[in-house]
Scaffold this motif. Structure first.
Motif, PDB file in Angstrom:
ATOM      1  N   GLN A 254       0.812  -1.094   0.015  1.00 33.09           N
ATOM      2  CA  GLN A 254       0.066  -0.121   0.078  1.00 33.09           C
ATOM      3  C   GLN A 254       1.112   1.269  -0.091  1.00 33.09           C
ATOM      4  N   GLN A 255       2.021   1.258   0.850  1.00 35.21           N
ATOM      5  CA  GLN A 255       2.910   2.321   0.871  1.00 35.21           C
ATOM      6  C   GLN A 255       3.550   2.674  -0.602  1.00 35.21           C
ATOM      7  N   THR A 256       3.658   1.600  -1.105  1.00 37.26           N
ATOM      8  CA  THR A 256       4.656   1.533  -2.459  1.00 37.26           C
ATOM      9  C   THR A 256       3.705   2.033  -3.523  1.00 37.26           C
ATOM     10  N   LEU A 257       2.391   1.768  -3.584  1.00 28.40           N
ATOM     11  CA  LEU A 257       1.347   2.211  -4.360  1.00 28.40           C
ATOM     12  C   LEU A 257       1.409   3.612  -4.214  1.00 28.40           C
ATOM     13  N   TRP A 258       1.318   4.009  -3.143  1.00 21.38           N
ATOM     14  CA  TRP A 258       1.053   5.686  -3.161  1.00 21.38           C
ATOM     15  C   TRP A 258       2.406   6.364  -3.202  1.00 21.38           C
ATOM     16  N   ASP A 259       3.431   5.650  -3.258  1.00 22.70           N
ATOM     17  CA  ASP A 259       4.893   6.307  -3.475  1.00 22.70           C
ATOM     18  C   ASP A 259       4.791   6.633  -4.929  1.00 22.70           C
ATOM     19  N   LEU A 260       4.209   5.501  -5.474  1.00 25.58           N
ATOM     20  CA  LEU A 260       4.282   5.559  -7.228  1.00 25.58           C
ATOM     21  C   LEU A 260       3.182   6.753  -7.590  1.00 25.58           C
ATOM     22  N   MET A 261       1.883   6.856  -6.903  1.00 21.47           N
ATOM     23  CA  MET A 261       0.984   7.843  -7.035  1.00 21.47           C
ATOM     24  C   MET A 261       1.682   9.309  -6.691  1.00 21.47           C
ATOM     25  N   ALA A 262       2.584   9.518  -5.742  1.00 17.98           N
ATOM     26  CA  ALA A 262       3.251  10.891  -5.533  1.00 17.98           C
ATOM     27  C   ALA A 262       4.255  11.106  -6.476  1.00 17.98           C
ATOM     28  N   GLU A 263       4.905   9.924  -7.300  1.00 21.85           N
ATOM     29  CA  GLU A 263       6.060  10.211  -8.143  1.00 21.85           C
ATOM     30  C   GLU A 263       5.348  10.630  -9.332  1.00 21.85           C
ATOM     31  N   SER A 264       4.216  10.124  -9.664  1.00 22.24           N
ATOM     32  CA  SER A 264       3.679  10.680 -11.007  1.00 22.24           C
ATOM     33  C   SER A 264       2.767  11.826 -10.888  1.00 22.24           C
ATOM     34  N   TYR A 265       2.726  12.486  -9.509  1.00 26.94           N
ATOM     35  CA  TYR A 265       1.743  13.429  -9.445  1.00 26.94           C
ATOM     36  C   TYR A 265       2.728  14.766  -9.999  1.00 26.94           C
ATOM     37  N   ARG A 266       2.774  15.033 -11.074  1.00 25.38           N
ATOM     38  CA  ARG A 266       3.505  16.141 -12.005  1.00 25.38           C
ATOM     39  C   ARG A 266       2.426  16.658 -12.930  1.00 25.38           C
ATOM     40  N   ALA A 267       2.693  18.039 -12.949  1.00 23.70           N
ATOM     41  CA  ALA A 267       1.773  18.991 -13.712  1.00 23.70           C
ATOM     42  C   ALA A 267       1.783  18.481 -15.258  1.00 23.70           C
ATOM     43  N   PRO A 268       3.090  18.304 -15.828  1.00 20.29           N
ATOM     44  CA  PRO A 268       2.908  18.016 -17.321  1.00 20.29           C
ATOM     45  C   PRO A 268       1.866  16.632 -17.390  1.00 20.29           C
ATOM     46  N   LEU A 269       2.036  15.514 -16.683  1.00 18.23           N
ATOM     47  CA  LEU A 269       1.108  14.460 -16.810  1.00 18.23           C
ATOM     48  C   LEU A 269      -0.159  14.972 -16.404  1.00 18.23           C
ATOM     49  N   TRP A 270      -0.411  15.791 -15.666  1.00 15.25           N
ATOM     50  CA  TRP A 270      -1.959  16.109 -15.417  1.00 15.25           C
ATOM     51  C   TRP A 270      -2.267  16.894 -16.705  1.00 15.25           C
ATOM     52  N   ALA A 271      -1.588  17.665 -17.373  1.00 10.29           N
ATOM     53  CA  ALA A 271      -1.930  18.626 -18.499  1.00 10.29           C
ATOM     54  C   ALA A 271      -2.416  17.414 -19.526  1.00 10.29           C
ATOM     55  N   ALA A 272      -1.527  16.461 -19.684  1.00 11.30           N
ATOM     56  CA  ALA A 272      -1.859  15.003 -20.555  1.00 11.30           C
ATOM     57  C   ALA A 272      -3.131  14.239 -20.228  1.00 11.30           C
ATOM     58  N   ALA A 273      -3.272  14.260 -19.189  1.00 17.34           N
ATOM     59  CA  ALA A 273      -4.696  13.387 -18.579  1.00 17.34           C
ATOM     60  C   ALA A 273      -5.778  14.368 -18.882  1.00 17.34           C
ATOM     61  N   TYR A 274      -5.824  15.654 -18.789  1.00 21.78           N
ATOM     62  CA  TYR A 274      -6.744  16.730 -19.097  1.00 21.78           C
ATOM     63  C   TYR A 274      -7.041  16.631 -20.442  1.00 21.78           C
ATOM     64  N   THR A 275      -6.015  16.313 -21.439  1.00 22.27           N
ATOM     65  CA  THR A 275      -6.210  16.553 -22.628  1.00 22.27           C
ATOM     66  C   THR A 275      -6.778  14.914 -23.198  1.00 22.27           C
ATOM     67  N   VAL A 276      -6.384  13.885 -22.699  1.00 19.80           N
ATOM     68  CA  VAL A 276      -6.999  12.715 -23.085  1.00 19.80           C
ATOM     69  C   VAL A 276      -8.237  12.503 -22.678  1.00 19.80           C
ATOM     70  N   ASN A 277      -8.664  13.003 -21.241  1.00 23.06           N
ATOM     71  CA  ASN A 277      -9.901  12.727 -20.675  1.00 23.06           C
ATOM     72  C   ASN A 277     -10.774  13.909 -20.983  1.00 23.06           C
ATOM     73  N   GLY A 278     -10.398  14.879 -21.560  1.00 23.37           N
ATOM     74  CA  GLY A 278     -11.363  15.980 -21.913  1.00 23.37           C
ATOM     75  C   GLY A 278     -11.607  17.029 -20.564  1.00 23.37           C
ATOM     76  N   GLY A 279     -10.732  16.698 -19.732  1.00 24.10           N
ATOM     77  CA  GLY A 279     -10.949  17.341 -18.432  1.00 24.10           C
ATOM     78  C   GLY A 279     -10.424  16.391 -17.351  1.00 24.10           C
ATOM     79  N   CYS A 280      -9.957  16.890 -16.146  1.00 21.90           N
ATOM     80  CA  CYS A 280      -9.390  15.999 -15.116  1.00 21.90           C
ATOM     81  C   CYS A 280      -9.331  16.691 -13.963  1.00 21.90           C
ATOM     82  N   SER A 281     -10.242  16.374 -12.937  1.00 17.88           N
ATOM     83  CA  SER A 281     -10.227  17.037 -11.818  1.00 17.88           C
ATOM     84  C   SER A 281      -9.222  16.484 -10.611  1.00 17.88           C
TER      85      SER A 281
END
Length: 260
Positions: A75-102
């Motif tokens: 469980q800790q490792t999973l959320w370490d990966l979630m933290a590792e991927s918490y990046r603005a460029p990836l958020w912008a990409a997710a927003y583009t792919v999903n047509g919005g991203c809260s």
């Protein structure tokens, strides 16, 4: 359980699901698909890819074979990966792919990304524009489908309950680093997205991007999912440097196992 061990289990889960998902002649669907309408398009497999929700279910089964302390470590490792991927460029990409991203949507998108395995995860976190080369992403282009899988977030919860009959103890935490201020712009700005994520823009936008955003509003604002910090409760504005409220509180997961 370190990252390598966790990723090995994800790889095993994907291999197991892929092996049993070959449909019988004329069946039209693989094992574990759950039937039409049972899940989002982003969770379903296709073109030889395993179903992401089925991968999460299998991962929970594999984790349930581990000692309780290793499940907690997973469980800790999973959320370490979630933290590792918490990046603005990836958020912008997710927003583009999903047509919005809260905020929650970005969690579920990153959970889906973890379900794609280590190689895809690390490649996309390093270069979010590489999403455009994934078959799953190309398949949802031009549709209303979203790539997300909340189920991945609950694998340790379900594994611990299956293995011990008890809830997962609140021993894990997640802390997100501040988002890159250079990406603090309106993700509806198609021209800026096209400049920064050209492959995704070519896949998801018209040949001629809109002037300043993806809406018909002259000021380029969006009242619901704005990652530029102008919308209350959504986007990235309240997330920079935050300590996530899931930091080991032991709050019960959603019905399908998603820890929110």
């Amino acid at each position: 359980m370190d990252k390598t061990e966790f990723w090995n289990l994800v790889g095993r889960a994907r291999a197991d699901v892929a092996a049993r998902a070959v449909p019988a002649a004329g069946s039209g669907s693989g094992a574990g698909s759950g039937g039409p309408g049972s899940q989002g398009a982003g969770e379903r497999g296709g073109a030889g890819r395993p179903d992401t929700r089925a991968v999460a279910d299998r991962l929970a089964e594999l984790l349930a074979e581990q000692p309780a302390e290793r499940i907690s470590a997973a469980q800790q490792t999973l959320w370490d990966l979630m933290a590792e991927s918490y990046r603005a460029p990836l958020w912008a990409a997710a927003y583009t792919v999903n047509g919005g991203c809260s905020d929650d949507g970005f969690d579920y998108f990153r959970a889906w990304l973890i379900g794609q395995g280590r190689e895809v995860f690390e490649r996309v976190v390093a270069d979010p524009d590489a999403l455009a080369g994934l078959d799953a992403v190309r398949e949802v282009a031009g549709s209303w489908a979203e790539l997300e899988c909340e189920r991945v977030l609950g694998v340790a919860w379900d594994a611990h309950r299956a293995a011990t009959g008890e809830e997962l103890p609140p021993t894990w935490s997640v802390r997100y680093a501040p988002l890159d201020p250079d990406w603090s712009f309106d993700f509806d700005d198609e021209r800026e997205i096209a400049r920064r994520l050209p492959a995704l823009a070519a896949l998801f936008f018209d040949d001629e991007p809109d002037g300043t955003d993806g809406s018909d509003k002259p000021d380029g604002t969006d009242e619901t999912d704005e990652p530029d910090g102008t919308a209350e409760g959504d986007g990235t504005g309240d997330a920079a440097g935050r300590t996530d409220d899931r930091a080991g509180t032991g709050a019960a997961p959603e019905e399908d196992g998603g820890a929110r």
